[in-house]
Write an enzyme that holds these catalytic residues in place. Structure first.
Site, short mmCIF file in Angstrom:
data_model
loop_
_atom_site.label_atom_id
_atom_site.label_comp_id
_atom_site.label_asym_id
_atom_site.label_seq_id
_atom_site.Cartn_x
_atom_site.Cartn_y
_atom_site.Cartn_z
N GLN A 82 11.04 -47.20 13.11
CA GLN A 82 9.99 -46.49 12.29
C GLN A 82 9.29 -46.94 10.91
O GLN A 82 8.88 -46.71 9.99
CB GLN A 82 10.41 -45.07 12.73
N ASN A 83 11.08 -47.11 10.79
CA ASN A 83 11.12 -48.05 9.30
C ASN A 83 9.92 -48.24 8.62
O ASN A 83 10.23 -49.78 9.29
CB ASN A 83 12.48 -48.23 8.78
N ASN A 138 21.77 -38.10 15.19
CA ASN A 138 21.23 -38.40 14.29
C ASN A 138 21.82 -37.40 12.94
O ASN A 138 22.30 -36.19 13.71
CB ASN A 138 19.67 -37.49 14.65
N GLY A 197 21.96 -33.70 13.06
CA GLY A 197 20.53 -32.49 12.74
C GLY A 197 19.67 -31.90 13.96
O GLY A 197 19.75 -34.38 15.04
N SER A 245 17.03 -41.11 13.29
CA SER A 245 15.08 -40.71 14.21
C SER A 245 15.46 -38.84 14.84
O SER A 245 16.04 -38.15 15.36
CB SER A 245 14.38 -41.02 14.60
N SER A 246 14.38 -38.18 13.76
CA SER A 246 14.71 -36.81 14.52
C SER A 246 13.34 -36.34 15.41
O SER A 246 13.19 -35.81 16.53
CB SER A 246 13.87 -35.72 13.19
N HIS A 292 5.71 -49.07 12.77
CA HIS A 292 5.55 -47.96 11.39
C HIS A 292 4.49 -49.67 10.40
O HIS A 292 3.82 -48.74 8.83
CB HIS A 292 5.32 -47.28 11.37
N CYS A 299 -5.93 -56.14 2.95
CA CYS A 299 -7.11 -55.86 2.10
C CYS A 299 -7.66 -55.19 3.26
O CYS A 299 -8.46 -56.18 4.59
CB CYS A 299 -8.05 -56.56 1.41
N CYS A 357 -8.66 -55.88 -4.22
CA CYS A 357 -9.07 -57.70 -3.74
C CYS A 357 -9.40 -58.30 -4.30
O CYS A 357 -10.25 -58.83 -4.49
CB CYS A 357 -9.66 -57.16 -1.60
#
Length: 281
Positions: free
Chosen positions: A113-114, A255, A257, A230-231, A131, A139, A189
């Site tokens: 996800q980073n 993780n 928490g 990751s949560s 992601h 552009c 652009c």
């Protein structure tokens, strides 16, 4: 799949490390999903606290970025400051441990996800940037892609006074900076004059379908899932844990928490990622 009593009771570090080592040894095809906690030792702040709540204001949404010039001015001004250190971040021991795991033939896919590309810098090859990637600018009109460092130089040429501005780092190349951004120049652009955006998935924007499908295929081929840092509070990552549980595949998570998938886990290790994975050195 529900937690067993042994996974919900805190264990001494040595026992949790032994349990995690056993989980990895037992499963020969791991689907690995990583999040912001994997990169904190590289100096990149994470988004959430140990309760899974936001530590600061939520990131800018896709709709706000594309619909409001003032939002883009604020975003790029803060990014200009934050990129100086984010763009030079180096992999830490957690990234190197996961690269070692792949080199040993234990990983079907590393889905991150980073957006920092530190897994690739550490030597991981079979990686999907769920992601996107912050080292590239795209552009929205003509799809031209530019290196983020090239755009950084353009930002500085257009806004020379900002070269001396500094602020505390925030997640994903942002900076904790407020003020008057109304005179900040956002370059268009260079090919078509369109709107430039980091090549990352903003909140409110859909993850490209081909990344999700490739991730699900790799999960199907795996015999277990390993979550690192990751949560899983964001659905784009949580969906893979849910799919693993529905398929009867065991899930281990490292993780600090709460995670959204706590009730799906076979094993949970509440340690910093590098510490938990140190046995892979």
């Amino acid at each position: 799949m529900q937690d067993s009593p042994s996974t919900t009771t805190p264990l001494p570090s040595a026992r949790t490390n032994t349990a995690l080592a056993g989980f990895i040894a037992t499963h020969s095809r791991l689907f690995v999903l990583t999040g912001a906690g994997c990169s904190t030792d590289s100096g990149i702040p994470d988004y959430r606290d140990t309760h899974g709540q936001w530590k600061r204001a939520q990131p800018v949404t896709f709709q706000a970025f594309t619909g409001d010039h003032a939002v883009r001015q604020r975003y790029w001004a803060r990014s200009l400051v934050g990129w100086r250190r984010f763009g030079h971040a180096k992999p830490n021991a957690a990234h190197r441990a996961l690269a070692t795991l792949e080199a040993r033939g234990k990983v079907t896919l590393l889905l991150t996800q980073n957006v920092d590309r530190l897994h690739q810098a550490a030597g991981s090859v079979n990686v999907i940037d769920l992601h996107g990637r912050l080292d590239r600018v795209r552009c929205l009109a003509c799809e031209l892609q530019l290196p983020r460092q090239t755009f950084q130089e353009d930002l500085l040429r257009q806004n020379p006074a900002w070269a001396a501005v500094d602020a505390v780092d925030a997640p994903d190349g942002d900076a904790d900076l407020e003020g008057d951004f109304s005179h900040f120049v956002v370059p268009p652009c260079p090919r078509c004059g369109g709107m430039l955006k980091p090549d990352v998935v903003f909140f409110g924007e859909g993850v490209p379908r081909e990344r999700v499908e490739a991730g699900m295929q790799a999960l199907h081929e795996a015999d277990a899932m390993l979550v690192v840092g990751s949560s899983l509070m964001v659905y784009s990552g949580y969906r893979f844990a849910r799919a693993a549980a529905q398929a009867g595949k065991p899930i281990a998570a490292v993780n600090l928490g709460r995670t959204r998938a706590d009730d799906l886990l076979s094993l949970k290790v509440e340690q910093p990622c590098a510490q938990a994975l140190s046995f892979l050195d």
